[in-house]
Structures are given as C-alpha cells and as structure tokens.
Scaffold this active site. Structure first.
Site, short mmCIF file in Angstrom:
data_model
loop_
_atom_site.label_atom_id
_atom_site.label_comp_id
_atom_site.label_asym_id
_atom_site.label_seq_id
_atom_site.Cartn_x
_atom_site.Cartn_y
_atom_site.Cartn_z
N GLN A 95 14.82 -9.71 -2.30
CA GLN A 95 15.80 -8.66 -2.01
C GLN A 95 16.45 -8.93 -0.66
OE1 GLN A 95 14.18 -4.97 -4.67
NE2 GLN A 95 13.86 -4.82 -2.51
N ARG A 116 7.82 -2.86 -8.76
CA ARG A 116 8.13 -4.09 -8.05
C ARG A 116 8.45 -5.18 -9.06
NH1 ARG A 116 9.08 -1.28 -4.47
NH2 ARG A 116 8.19 -1.21 -2.37
N ASN A 158 9.12 9.59 -1.30
CA ASN A 158 10.22 9.40 -2.25
C ASN A 158 9.74 9.22 -3.69
OD1 ASN A 158 9.21 6.82 -2.12
ND2 ASN A 158 10.95 5.94 -1.02
N HIS A 181 18.14 -1.97 -5.36
CA HIS A 181 16.95 -1.17 -5.02
C HIS A 181 17.38 0.09 -4.25
CE1 HIS A 181 12.51 -1.36 -3.46
NE2 HIS A 181 12.84 -0.18 -3.95
P1 NDP Z 1 0.59 5.94 -5.58
O1 NDP Z 1 -0.28 5.28 -4.58
O2 NDP Z 1 0.66 7.41 -5.65
O3 NDP Z 1 0.21 5.43 -7.03
C1 NDP Z 1 -0.05 4.10 -7.34
C2 NDP Z 1 -1.03 4.11 -8.48
O4 NDP Z 1 -1.15 2.79 -8.98
C3 NDP Z 1 -2.40 4.58 -8.07
O5 NDP Z 1 -2.66 5.77 -8.77
C4 NDP Z 1 -3.31 3.45 -8.53
O6 NDP Z 1 -4.33 4.06 -9.27
C5 NDP Z 1 -2.45 2.67 -9.50
N1 NDP Z 1 -2.83 1.26 -9.66
C6 NDP Z 1 -3.03 0.35 -8.69
N2 NDP Z 1 -3.34 -0.82 -9.24
C7 NDP Z 1 -3.36 -0.66 -10.58
C8 NDP Z 1 -3.63 -1.51 -11.67
N3 NDP Z 1 -3.95 -2.77 -11.48
N4 NDP Z 1 -3.54 -0.98 -12.90
C9 NDP Z 1 -3.22 0.31 -13.09
N5 NDP Z 1 -2.96 1.17 -12.09
C10 NDP Z 1 -3.02 0.69 -10.84
O7 NDP Z 1 2.05 5.32 -5.35
P2 NDP Z 1 3.46 5.80 -5.94
O8 NDP Z 1 3.27 6.27 -7.33
O9 NDP Z 1 4.15 6.68 -4.97
O10 NDP Z 1 4.24 4.41 -5.90
C11 NDP Z 1 3.87 3.34 -6.76
C12 NDP Z 1 4.69 2.12 -6.42
O11 NDP Z 1 6.06 2.33 -6.73
C13 NDP Z 1 4.70 1.72 -4.94
O12 NDP Z 1 3.57 0.97 -4.58
C14 NDP Z 1 5.96 0.93 -4.83
O13 NDP Z 1 5.71 -0.43 -5.11
C15 NDP Z 1 6.85 1.52 -5.92
N6 NDP Z 1 7.94 2.32 -5.32
C16 NDP Z 1 9.24 1.98 -5.58
C17 NDP Z 1 10.26 2.65 -4.98
C18 NDP Z 1 11.69 2.34 -5.31
O14 NDP Z 1 12.57 2.71 -4.54
N7 NDP Z 1 11.97 1.69 -6.42
C19 NDP Z 1 10.02 3.69 -3.97
C20 NDP Z 1 8.62 4.07 -3.88
C21 NDP Z 1 7.64 3.36 -4.49
P3 NDP Z 1 -5.89 3.81 -9.07
O15 NDP Z 1 -6.10 3.37 -7.65
O16 NDP Z 1 -6.50 5.10 -9.42
O17 NDP Z 1 -6.19 2.76 -10.05
#
Ligand code: NDP
Length: 392
Positions: A314, A285, A147, A333
């Site tokens: 939530q 989040r 998603n 959400h």
């Molecule tokens: P991905 O795993 O594709 O991307 C998450 C990214 O966050 C990674 O590239 C990681 O990069 C980066 N990251 C982790 N920690 C840090 C940090 N401390 N600083 C900077 N970057 C960081 O996940 P998605 O993009 O698909 O989803 C991201 C989040 O969105 C999910 O974890 C979820 O919480 C939220 N979400 C919300 C939804 C909603 O309905 N509102 C639905 C789906 C997701 P790297 O490891 O290279 O640093």
C-alpha cells in the site's frame, strides 16, 4: 524533547478541504462491547474534520509542540531517500496509519536506534514486524475498537453490492443505458444465503449483527467460541475450521488480523473448497489471500466476486491485478478512515501519547507489544513465529 515522526496519506488532489459535506458527526462514547471510546484530556480538532492526511496532522501539532517535542509529518515513506528514512534514526515515536503504512520491517527497526513507541493510528499493526519490535524493546500500540464499526459497515456494503451487482449496474446508469438485463444477469438477493466470517472479533461480530436482519444463515469460524447466548441470539453456526465453513457459504467475509496463522489462509486449495459462485469480502488484510489465486478464481468463474479495501503493498501499484480483475468491488484502503472513524482514532492516538508522556499505563486494549513480548490485545489476537500465544 522527543522527535515524533508521523506518516500520513497525502491531502486530497484538490487541496485540503475548506468545507465538508456535513456539519457534524454523531458522538459515539461507548462501543457495543462496553469499551469506552477514547478519553484524551483534550483534543485540538473538530470531530468530522479530515485529520488523516498530512495537513490534518492527526490534530496533534499544537499538543506535541506545546510539550516542546519535534513533530515531523510526511507522506514520503518509501525508499532510502524518503523523508521517513531520513528521520528514522533519531525518531523516538513513529505514528502511522494502516491506510498508508510506514512499513517497519527488521532492517528499518534495526536502523531506528532511538525508537521506543510505534503507534498505529487505527487498527492493525502488521506493518510493524512484531518479532523485531519485541527484540528491540519497542512498544507497539493501536487504537483498538476505534474504527471497527466503520469497517463492518464497509464490509456489509460490499457484500450487498457484490451480490446485487450494484457497481456494474451503476455504470450502466452513468453510461446513459437502460440495460436491465445486463444489470440483472448477475444480480441476486442476499436473503436466504449462507454468510460466514473468518474471526468474530470486534469487526467480525459487528458484521454478523448487521447481516442478521437480512434473514441470512450466519456462520463463523474462530479460534475461540463465542458465548452460547451470543450464538443463540444471532443464530450462529460455529465451525471448527475454515474449510468446513467455506464449503457451505455463499459469502465469506475475512476479519482476522494478519499474522503467521492467517497469512495466505485463502490460497488455491482453500478457494477450491468454496462453492462455485461464492463471494469473498476481505477488509482485513490483503496477504490473508493469495493475490493470484483470487485473480484466477474470479477469471474462471469459481468466485462470483471479490471485494475489499486492503492491498499489498500500500499504496497498490497502478498495475495491481485486483484493480481490474472481473467482478471486483475494490476500494483503496479507506473503510477504517471515514471522517467518523478518524475522530475516534485520532482522539485515541492523543490518549496514548498523553499516557506515554505522563508516565501512565496505556490501556490494555490498546497494547500490542510491550516489555519485549506480545501484550494486551496483541497477546489475544496476534502470534509471532517463535512463540505461539493462545491465552484468552
Ligand atoms: P479484534 O482484535 O477485535 O478481532 C480480531 C479477532 O481475530 C480476534 O477475535 C481473534 O480471535 C481473531 N483471530 C486471530 N487469529 C485468528 C485465526 N487464526 N483464526 C480465526 N480467528 C483469529 O480486531 P478487529 O475486529 O477490530 O480487527 C480485525 C482486523 O481487521 C485488524 O487486525 C485489521 O487487520 C483489520 N482492520 C482493517 C481496517 C480497514 O480499514 N480495512 C481497519 C481496522 C481493522 P481469538 O483471539 O479469540 O482467536
């Protein structure tokens, strides 16, 4: 025979839909990064149906009962007398969606003696205490990528609606007014603004790509830099830390998972570093932001607006201040559970269950915790307090 406990959000107030607004949805088979959409052997639903609420049952009942398993579906998830707590001690698999999370903290995980798999139908497994899951040898999986576009579209919508003052203007129209000046005294164009994302994973990068045609200046902060080609194609400015990025941005969108490194990243001090009149859009989040610091910042006018669809807890209580603070564009959400998104993450849930019951490995992309440690996507995107994983 296993007991599978599934927690889903309640049906619509007017009952489970008999008809839908549209007859079909586009069939997406491959994502932007080349990852294939879920490939279960079969599905027992029609894409476009409401699957995420209790009567939708994620389209899983026929499949699971066909294998002889017990399948319990409930939305009653809070407190010691809830259906969820009742079935917790003998559930082998718990399925839950972030939109209506079955919180699995240390106490519940200790109680769930038979639990082997905590499956997130969606993305974001922070409602599961990953440290305890590691300790108890519980596998945690989610449907990575399913998603991401649903969420990125929602974030783009929120950026535009905050900057252009859409929601208050719509309210004037509904009220019977023609108050142009009232509508525009806070309405701007996005063109030429500086827009930055915290994290450039699937969602963050998709938002950057979607904002590019608006002729804005794009910025990102990430722990790992994107490729030179990607940076050049989108004209991205990379920042080594969040502080440096927020200082120059008019719009900041948050797209990192919630884990110890990102918890309360946007506190009073960080918000102070932002430009006066900046906007925050957070569909990642809620706990990445300090709730009350956000309220104070929109009340004082330091932030011109805040929008998102994630809350803590939530469902959010009726008196949660983000429901009523000035210039908010909050939704419940919902971004990751559009009917389009549901079709994919339910198929992904089915794929993971098929792998589980047939003794085949779950796709690496879907694994968060396995074998007593962060694994797969979990090892890339999450941290737990004890050990910091930083491989890529
Ligand atoms: P991905 O795993 O594709 O991307 C998450 C990214 O966050 C990674 O590239 C990681 O990069 C980066 N990251 C982790 N920690 C840090 C940090 N401390 N600083 C900077 N970057 C960081 O996940 P998605 O993009 O698909 O989803 C991201 C989040 O969105 C999910 O974890 C979820 O919480 C939220 N979400 C919300 C939804 C909603 O309905 N509102 C639905 C789906 C997701 P790297 O490891 O290279 O640093």
């Amino acid at each position: 025979m296993a007991k599978i406990l599934c927690v889903l959000y309640p049906d619509p107030v007017n009952g489970y839909p008999k008809t839908y607004a549209r007859d079909e949805i586009p069939n997406i088979t491959v994502y932007d990064n080349g990852q294939t959409a879920p490939t279960p052997k079969a599905i027992d639903f029609k894409p476009g149906e409401l699957l995420g609420s209790v009567s939708g049952e994620l389209g899983l009942r026929k499949y699971l009962e066909g294998l002889g398993h017990e399948f319990i579906v409930t939305s009653d998830k809070e407190g010691p007398d809830s259906e969820f707590e009742k079935h917790l001690p003998d559930a082998e698999i718990i399925i839950s969606q972030p939109f209506w999370p079955a919180y699995l903290g240390p106490e519940r995980l200790a109680k769930a003696k038979k639990l082997k798999l905590a499956l997130t139908a969606g993305i974001g497994s922070d409602h599961v205490d990953l440290e305890s899951a590691i300790k108890h040898g519980v596998t945690v999986a989610e449907v990575t990528g399913s998603n991401s576009i649903s969420v990125s579209e929602h974030a783009v919508m929120m950026i535009l609606s905050l900057v252009r003052n859409y929601i208050p203007a719509h309210e004037w129209a509904e009220k019977g007014g023609w108050n142009i000046a009232d509508c525009v005294e806070r309405s701007y164009d996005v063109e030429g603004m500086h827009v930055g994302t915290v994290a450039a994973g699937r969602i963050g990068l998709a938002i950057l790509k979607r904002m590019k045609p608006f002729d804005v200046h794009l910025h990102y902060y990430a722990r790992h830099r994107l490729s030179k080609e990607e940076e050049e194609e989108l004209g991205l400015t990379f920042h080594e830390n969040v502080e440096d990025m927020v200082k120059v941005c008019d719009v900041v969108t948050i797209n990192a998972p919630l884990h110890p490194e990102t918890h309360h990243m946007f506190d009073e001090a960080m918000i102070k570093k932002m430009k006066r009149g900046a906007y925050i859009v957070n569909t990642a989040r809620a706990e990445i932001c300090d709730r009350d610091a956000i309220v104070r910042a929109v009340e004082s006018g330091h932030l011109a607006g805040y929008a998102g669809d994630v809350w803590n807890p939530q469902p959010a209580p009726a008196d949660h201040p983000w429901r009523t603070m000035p210039w908010n564009g909050m939704t419940p959400h919902m971004s990751g559970t559009s009917l389009s998104g549901q079709a994919r993450y339910t198929a992904g849930t089915r794929e993971i269950l098929e792998c589980w019951f047939e003794g085949r490995p779950i796709r690496e992309d879907y694994v968060i915790v396995d074998g007593g440690k962060l694994a797969g996507t979990g090892a890339l995107s999450y941290t737990v307090l004890e050990h910091h994983h930083h491989h890529h």
